[in-house]
Design a protein around this motif. Sequence first.
Motif, PDB file in Angstrom:
ATOM      1  N   PRO A 253       0.962  -1.266  -0.006  1.00 13.09           N
ATOM      2  CA  PRO A 253      -0.032  -0.016  -0.110  1.00 13.09           C
ATOM      3  C   PRO A 253       0.557   1.221  -0.052  1.00 13.09           C
ATOM      4  N   ASN A 254       1.983   1.424   0.817  1.00 11.06           N
ATOM      5  CA  ASN A 254       2.835   2.399   0.837  1.00 11.06           C
ATOM      6  C   ASN A 254       4.166   2.303  -0.015  1.00 11.06           C
ATOM      7  N   LEU A 255       4.347   2.981  -1.280  1.00  9.74           N
ATOM      8  CA  LEU A 255       5.241   2.784  -2.046  1.00  9.74           C
ATOM      9  C   LEU A 255       6.324   3.812  -1.780  1.00  9.74           C
ATOM     10  N   HIS A 256       7.630   3.692  -2.088  1.00  7.21           N
ATOM     11  CA  HIS A 256       8.641   4.487  -2.059  1.00  7.21           C
ATOM     12  C   HIS A 256       8.604   5.414  -3.213  1.00  7.21           C
ATOM     13  N   PRO A 257       8.924   6.556  -3.102  1.00 12.39           N
ATOM     14  CA  PRO A 257       8.569   7.746  -4.009  1.00 12.39           C
ATOM     15  C   PRO A 257       9.283   7.027  -5.576  1.00 12.39           C
ATOM     16  N   LEU A 258      10.361   6.499  -5.632  1.00 14.24           N
ATOM     17  CA  LEU A 258      10.883   6.058  -6.686  1.00 14.24           C
ATOM     18  C   LEU A 258      10.163   4.814  -7.504  1.00 14.24           C
ATOM     19  N   GLU A 259       9.481   3.963  -6.608  1.00 11.53           N
ATOM     20  CA  GLU A 259       8.758   3.005  -7.059  1.00 11.53           C
ATOM     21  C   GLU A 259       7.315   3.504  -7.821  1.00 11.53           C
ATOM     22  N   LEU A 260       6.657   4.683  -7.105  1.00 16.08           N
ATOM     23  CA  LEU A 260       5.668   5.330  -7.553  1.00 16.08           C
ATOM     24  C   LEU A 260       5.780   6.031  -8.905  1.00 16.08           C
ATOM     25  N   ASP A 261       7.044   6.595  -8.971  1.00 14.77           N
ATOM     26  CA  ASP A 261       7.328   7.288 -10.375  1.00 14.77           C
ATOM     27  C   ASP A 261       7.445   6.469 -11.342  1.00 14.77           C
ATOM     28  N   TYR A 262       8.097   5.222 -11.170  1.00 19.57           N
ATOM     29  CA  TYR A 262       8.354   4.459 -12.149  1.00 19.57           C
ATOM     30  C   TYR A 262       7.021   3.569 -12.415  1.00 19.57           C
ATOM     31  N   LEU A 263       6.228   3.277 -11.691  1.00 16.60           N
ATOM     32  CA  LEU A 263       4.915   2.728 -11.803  1.00 16.60           C
ATOM     33  C   LEU A 263       4.163   3.712 -12.838  1.00 16.60           C
ATOM     34  N   ALA A 264       4.216   5.161 -12.444  1.00 17.41           N
ATOM     35  CA  ALA A 264       3.276   5.999 -13.138  1.00 17.41           C
ATOM     36  C   ALA A 264       3.616   5.897 -14.737  1.00 17.41           C
ATOM     37  N   GLN A 265       4.737   5.431 -15.232  1.00 14.78           N
ATOM     38  CA  GLN A 265       4.638   5.331 -16.674  1.00 14.78           C
ATOM     39  C   GLN A 265       3.799   4.366 -17.296  1.00 14.78           C
ATOM     40  N   PHE A 266       3.399   3.516 -16.544  1.00 17.02           N
ATOM     41  CA  PHE A 266       2.532   2.241 -17.028  1.00 17.02           C
ATOM     42  C   PHE A 266       1.006   2.439 -16.944  1.00 17.02           C
ATOM     43  N   ARG A 267       0.460   3.716 -16.197  1.00 14.58           N
ATOM     44  CA  ARG A 267      -1.030   3.953 -15.929  1.00 14.58           C
ATOM     45  C   ARG A 267      -1.615   4.285 -17.354  1.00 14.58           C
TER      46      ARG A 267
END
Lengths: 267, 267
Positions: A253-267
């Motif tokens: 549920p709580n992601l590291h900022p880098l994980e969030l940024d990386y996942l955002a590419q695939f939304r």
Amino acid sequence: MFYLIGLGLGDAKDITVKGLEIVKNCDKVYLEAYTSILTVGKETLEEFYGRPLILADRELCESSIDNVLEEAREKHIALLVVGDPLGATTHTDMLLRAKEFGVSTQIVHNASIMNAVSCCGLQLYNFGETVSIPYWTDTWKPDSFFEKIVANFARNLHTLCLLDIKVKEPTEESLTKKVRQYMDPKFMSVKEAAQQLIHIIENHPESEINKSTTAVGLCRVGAPDQKIAVSSIEAMQQCDLGPPLHSLVIPAPNLHPLELDYLAQFR
Amino acid sequence: MFYLIGLGLGDAKDITVKGLEIVKNCDKVYLEAYTSILTVGKETLEEFYGRPLILADRELCESSIDNVLEEAREKHIALLVVGDPLGATTHTDMLLRAKEFGVSTQIVHNASIMNAVSCCGLQLYNFGETVSIPYWTDTWKPDSFFEKIVANFARNLHTLCLLDIKVKEPTEESLTKKVRQYMDPKFMSVKEAAQQLIHIIENHPESEINKSTTAVGLCRVGAPDQKIAVSSIEAMQQCDLGPPLHSLVIPAPNLHPLELDYLAQFR
């Protein structure tokens, strides 16, 4: 000598240089064809290696493995396995049997979905226990994997969900007959996995994981046409990522900022 | 184009055929030399690839990565990483930076300790969260990783413990000077890790994990001289497995019969 050689995840060129040398020099090379698949078939591999391969189904790898090991007493025999060769219990068992036969063994490691899943940007050391999602039938709908996903989620860990594969499965009718008949191979998609998950979520309204929880769909990891999609589990039910193999991740549920940024590419 | 290429775990021949082709065709190839090491050095790799390599330290991979990506706008640049290229946060970060620079990227996966740890016979899907054990100093003795091992153990999951590596670490005294001085590289052994664990256990007498809990020491996984040792954590304090890299596993309390049989070979 008995060699277990990992083929990695994408195509023929994902074998290691060490693995390829062994394949070229072996007396006989088997290709395991029921725990996973590459994006290319047996013929492409044969052409690339410049030698014939023998398909090894579940029967050969389990009931008939002693015959293979008997041969490996005198000859160099290799078994090629998609991903890393020690991803499945079957292969660990083979190595123990080989020891009983007095046959030396060598393992050539390679990438598997267990580490290549990091291509979606989620950090490997934040993954908890891996689960398998099996195909449901009309009468068999196991959901114990869901508890494990919830337990990982509660500890703020990601869950890699390996999706079911049915290759050379005997049809129910043929089990009692002399001649075995096999079902068409099938590979669970992220869409199907999400549909099963939504069923379970509807039966567990109190759970921390609900329809709007994020899911990551991964498809043909390591191949040039690899696809990654990020959405709610609910929306993942309509997500078509194309041909197999597929895997699903339920992120913490709580992601590291880098994980969030990386996942955002695939939304 | 910017390539991140995994080298696997053992020697020069553990690169994939795909990876080797890229290395041969690139304009410039960097070798990352601070998150992990192979059993062979830069010179052996250069000889095998038939081309020069440029050592990339932490400064280059973190503060100076923009210069590398700037170059990758026009040229083919590869960074070689031991294991799988996405095992460390640094590399995920590089891929995001590359996107900002408008530079295309390609990842070539390979085996990493995260999947090759299965060589000890413990099944990958029974591993919980991975932990890192850092070198203690006189004034800094973190033990939060122990709680994670205990949490995995309570859920009957194995824990892979990655052991600290210190490569090109500036000496404390030199931090304030103009000229940086570096400490000799050091790699934590299973022996040192067990010693730190025993200290923590002594401070947590109520814990489920105690001195007689089983530990698995792994050394040079994937190399021809790979070693695996199984003993109590207490006895592991006297276990010398030779040169780096080492890793430690604390197995779950209740093992599958196949896992027990396999581990028994290394006692």
